[in-house]
Design a protein around this motif. Structure first.
Motif, PDB file in Angstrom:
ATOM      1  N   GLY A  59     -15.050  -0.697  12.344  1.00  0.00           N
ATOM      2  CA  GLY A  59     -14.200  -0.261  11.232  1.00  0.00           C
ATOM      3  C   GLY A  59     -12.733  -0.594  11.399  1.00  0.00           C
ATOM      4  O   GLY A  59     -12.309  -1.215  12.378  1.00  0.00           O
ATOM      5  N   MET A  60     -11.984  -0.169  10.402  1.00  0.00           N
ATOM      6  CA  MET A  60     -10.550  -0.448  10.353  1.00  0.00           C
ATOM      7  C   MET A  60      -9.781   0.871  10.346  1.00  0.00           C
ATOM      8  O   MET A  60     -10.326   1.917   9.990  1.00  0.00           O
ATOM      9  CB  MET A  60     -10.226  -1.220   9.067  1.00  0.00           C
ATOM     10  CG  MET A  60     -10.951  -2.546   8.947  1.00  0.00           C
ATOM     11  SD  MET A  60     -10.410  -3.719  10.201  1.00  0.00           S
ATOM     12  CE  MET A  60      -9.072  -4.539   9.352  1.00  0.00           C
ATOM     13  N   VAL A  61      -8.519   0.775  10.711  1.00  0.00           N
ATOM     14  CA  VAL A  61      -7.684   1.979  10.822  1.00  0.00           C
ATOM     15  C   VAL A  61      -6.434   1.788   9.968  1.00  0.00           C
ATOM     16  O   VAL A  61      -5.876   0.691   9.917  1.00  0.00           O
ATOM     17  CB  VAL A  61      -7.290   2.192  12.317  1.00  0.00           C
ATOM     18  CG1 VAL A  61      -6.300   3.328  12.470  1.00  0.00           C
ATOM     19  CG2 VAL A  61      -8.536   2.438  13.163  1.00  0.00           C
ATOM     20  N   PHE A  62      -6.001   2.849   9.295  1.00  0.00           N
ATOM     21  CA  PHE A  62      -4.764   2.789   8.493  1.00  0.00           C
ATOM     22  C   PHE A  62      -3.576   2.473   9.390  1.00  0.00           C
ATOM     23  O   PHE A  62      -3.363   3.143  10.404  1.00  0.00           O
ATOM     24  CB  PHE A  62      -4.501   4.158   7.863  1.00  0.00           C
ATOM     25  CG  PHE A  62      -4.938   4.274   6.435  1.00  0.00           C
ATOM     26  CD1 PHE A  62      -5.936   3.473   5.889  1.00  0.00           C
ATOM     27  CD2 PHE A  62      -4.337   5.227   5.612  1.00  0.00           C
ATOM     28  CE1 PHE A  62      -6.327   3.613   4.572  1.00  0.00           C
ATOM     29  CE2 PHE A  62      -4.728   5.371   4.294  1.00  0.00           C
ATOM     30  CZ  PHE A  62      -5.718   4.564   3.774  1.00  0.00           C
ATOM     31  N   LYS A  63      -2.804   1.471   8.998  1.00  0.00           N
ATOM     32  CA  LYS A  63      -1.584   1.142   9.741  1.00  0.00           C
ATOM     33  C   LYS A  63      -0.538   2.238   9.492  1.00  0.00           C
ATOM     34  O   LYS A  63      -0.497   2.799   8.397  1.00  0.00           O
ATOM     35  CB  LYS A  63      -1.012  -0.188   9.229  1.00  0.00           C
ATOM     36  CG  LYS A  63      -1.862  -1.400   9.572  1.00  0.00           C
ATOM     37  CD  LYS A  63      -1.523  -2.585   8.704  1.00  0.00           C
ATOM     38  CE  LYS A  63      -0.115  -3.106   8.939  1.00  0.00           C
ATOM     39  NZ  LYS A  63       0.118  -3.527  10.328  1.00  0.00           N
ATOM     40  N   PRO A  64       0.322   2.503  10.465  1.00  0.00           N
ATOM     41  CA  PRO A  64       1.301   3.572  10.227  1.00  0.00           C
ATOM     42  C   PRO A  64       2.394   3.218   9.214  1.00  0.00           C
ATOM     43  O   PRO A  64       2.806   4.067   8.429  1.00  0.00           O
ATOM     44  CB  PRO A  64       1.908   3.825  11.608  1.00  0.00           C
ATOM     45  CG  PRO A  64       1.602   2.617  12.427  1.00  0.00           C
ATOM     46  CD  PRO A  64       0.365   1.996  11.853  1.00  0.00           C
ATOM     47  N   GLU A  65       2.852   1.927   9.224  1.00  0.00           N
ATOM     48  CA  GLU A  65       4.059   1.596   8.433  1.00  0.00           C
ATOM     49  C   GLU A  65       3.971   1.962   6.954  1.00  0.00           C
ATOM     50  O   GLU A  65       4.875   2.641   6.437  1.00  0.00           O
ATOM     51  CB  GLU A  65       4.432   0.110   8.568  1.00  0.00           C
ATOM     52  CG  GLU A  65       4.613  -0.393   9.976  1.00  0.00           C
ATOM     53  CD  GLU A  65       3.337  -1.059  10.483  1.00  0.00           C
ATOM     54  OE1 GLU A  65       2.268  -0.422  10.384  1.00  0.00           O
ATOM     55  OE2 GLU A  65       3.415  -2.185  10.998  1.00  0.00           O
ATOM     56  N   PRO A  66       2.915   1.522   6.223  1.00  0.00           N
ATOM     57  CA  PRO A  66       2.905   1.822   4.779  1.00  0.00           C
ATOM     58  C   PRO A  66       2.835   3.323   4.483  1.00  0.00           C
ATOM     59  O   PRO A  66       3.434   3.794   3.519  1.00  0.00           O
ATOM     60  CB  PRO A  66       1.642   1.135   4.255  1.00  0.00           C
ATOM     61  CG  PRO A  66       1.124   0.288   5.338  1.00  0.00           C
ATOM     62  CD  PRO A  66       1.737   0.731   6.616  1.00  0.00           C
ATOM     63  N   VAL A  67       2.106   4.062   5.337  1.00  0.00           N
ATOM     64  CA  VAL A  67       1.952   5.500   5.090  1.00  0.00           C
ATOM     65  C   VAL A  67       3.277   6.220   5.347  1.00  0.00           C
ATOM     66  O   VAL A  67       3.725   7.038   4.524  1.00  0.00           O
ATOM     67  CB  VAL A  67       0.804   6.101   5.953  1.00  0.00           C
ATOM     68  CG1 VAL A  67       0.616   7.574   5.634  1.00  0.00           C
ATOM     69  CG2 VAL A  67      -0.491   5.342   5.739  1.00  0.00           C
ATOM     70  N   PHE A  68       3.936   5.884   6.461  1.00  0.00           N
ATOM     71  CA  PHE A  68       5.249   6.481   6.733  1.00  0.00           C
ATOM     72  C   PHE A  68       6.218   6.132   5.596  1.00  0.00           C
ATOM     73  O   PHE A  68       6.945   6.992   5.091  1.00  0.00           O
ATOM     74  CB  PHE A  68       5.824   5.950   8.063  1.00  0.00           C
ATOM     75  CG  PHE A  68       5.448   6.779   9.262  1.00  0.00           C
ATOM     76  CD1 PHE A  68       4.166   6.704   9.808  1.00  0.00           C
ATOM     77  CD2 PHE A  68       6.359   7.634   9.860  1.00  0.00           C
ATOM     78  CE1 PHE A  68       3.819   7.461  10.922  1.00  0.00           C
ATOM     79  CE2 PHE A  68       6.019   8.400  10.975  1.00  0.00           C
ATOM     80  CZ  PHE A  68       4.750   8.307  11.505  1.00  0.00           C
ATOM     81  N   GLU A  69       6.196   4.860   5.206  1.00  0.00           N
ATOM     82  CA  GLU A  69       7.152   4.418   4.191  1.00  0.00           C
ATOM     83  C   GLU A  69       6.897   5.127   2.854  1.00  0.00           C
ATOM     84  O   GLU A  69       7.845   5.540   2.177  1.00  0.00           O
ATOM     85  CB  GLU A  69       7.055   2.904   4.012  1.00  0.00           C
ATOM     86  CG  GLU A  69       8.360   2.327   3.530  1.00  0.00           C
ATOM     87  CD  GLU A  69       8.351   0.811   3.467  1.00  0.00           C
ATOM     88  OE1 GLU A  69       8.523   0.299   2.351  1.00  0.00           O
ATOM     89  OE2 GLU A  69       8.179   0.162   4.506  1.00  0.00           O
ATOM     90  N   ALA A  70       5.629   5.261   2.484  1.00  0.00           N
ATOM     91  CA  ALA A  70       5.283   5.918   1.215  1.00  0.00           C
ATOM     92  C   ALA A  70       5.782   7.365   1.216  1.00  0.00           C
ATOM     93  O   ALA A  70       6.477   7.808   0.292  1.00  0.00           O
ATOM     94  CB  ALA A  70       3.767   5.882   1.014  1.00  0.00           C
ATOM     95  N   VAL A  71       5.462   8.082   2.276  1.00  0.00           N
ATOM     96  CA  VAL A  71       5.836   9.501   2.361  1.00  0.00           C
ATOM     97  C   VAL A  71       7.359   9.658   2.405  1.00  0.00           C
ATOM     98  O   VAL A  71       7.941  10.473   1.675  1.00  0.00           O
ATOM     99  CB  VAL A  71       5.162  10.159   3.600  1.00  0.00           C
ATOM    100  CG1 VAL A  71       5.792  11.509   3.902  1.00  0.00           C
ATOM    101  CG2 VAL A  71       3.667  10.295   3.371  1.00  0.00           C
TER     102      VAL A  71
END
Ligand code: SAM
Length: 252
Positions: A59-71
């Motif tokens: 499987g794949m894992v959510f990268k941190p950058e887009p999630v941090f940036e969105a929040v």
């Protein structure tokens, strides 16, 4: 209450948010639910939100950058109206604390909430540790994404926001609010296929009805969820009543 949901599948929310409690909460101006597409916070041509796990594995894992940036971007946007420290950032995860009526009530009092929906194999641990302030699971099973859990949590919270439900009494007696399962409910007709509504409910005697309902709630909880009784705050007399109960053949 303003709920901000972060997801890579915003389309999942279109239909649920347009009906029932979600629509009602918005129409009554008691709550808003805004959906933010995490993909909008990527910077590559393919809008990549995931990557393979370090150390290998499926499987794949959510990268941190887009999630941090969105929040962080939405937090910055609403900063004027909401001081940062007041925003709980909840990661939906099967590893989170198990959602209960108490937790729904506690969270329903927050003016602003951020909900992050994971997908695939989950999210980079730095999202859980350094961005999220809380993590909620909706049950001991694994779903493929956090979108349905976010809707479940939102529904559970919204119906506890004053003014969202038609009747202010509705959530008070409900299963799990009193520590007991709710008593049996009936409506017209008074007799259906030979089965009659219990006489007391037609009597108009509110004291007797309240007594009957309390007793039925205790019996039902004892049969279906005996684990709840110890925390239900029963009186001595009610505890004595529980001791006398015998398990019948059929469930109430
Ligand atoms: N590999 C993860 C694990 O074992 O803990 C499970 C990942 S799950 C397939 C993908 C996403 O669905 C999670 O990141 C979470 O957002 C959501 N999810 C799945 N089950 C959930 C549950 N019971 N409660 C809340 N969220 C859940």
């Amino acid at each position: 209450m303003n709920i901000h949901i972060f997801t890579i599948f915003p389309e999942i929310f279109a239909s649920p948010l347009g009906a029932g409690i979600f629509k009602r909460a918005a129409e009554e101006e008691r709550a808003t639910v805004e959906i933010h597409n995490i993909r909008f916070f990527t910077h590559d041509r393919h809008h990549t939100v995931d990557d393979s796990p370090y150390g290998g594995g499926a499987g794949m894992v959510f990268k941190p950058e887009p999630v941090f940036e969105a929040v962080e971007s939405i937090r910055e946007k609403i900063k004027q109206t909401t001081p940062e420290r007041t925003i709980p950032i909840i990661l939906l995860s099967p590893q989170g604390r198990l959602l209960t009526q108490e937790i729904a009530l506690e969270l329903s009092r927050e003016p602003v909430l951020f909900l992050i929906c994971g997908h695939y194999e989950g999210v980079d641990e730095r999202i859980a540790e350094d961005l999220a302030t809380d993590s909620i699971s909706i049950g001991d099973y694994v779903l493929s994404g956090g979108e349905l859990p976010a809707l479940v949590l939102t529904d559970a919270m919204l119906r506890l926001v004053p003014g969202v439900l038609g009747s202010p009494e509705s959530p008070i007696d409900e299963s799990h609010s009193t520590g007991l399962l709710e008593y049996p409910q009936y409506t017209r007709p008074p007799e259906f296929r030979g089965k009659k509504v219990p006489e007391v409910l037609l009597s108009g005697n509110h004291a007797e009805i309240a007594k009957w309902r309390r007793k039925q709630a205790i019996i039902r909880t004892w049969k279906r969820r005996p684990d709840m009784l110890a925390r239900a705050g029963l009186s001595d007399k009610e505890n004595e009543f529980v001791k006398q109960l015998q398990q019948p053949e059929e469930m109430v």
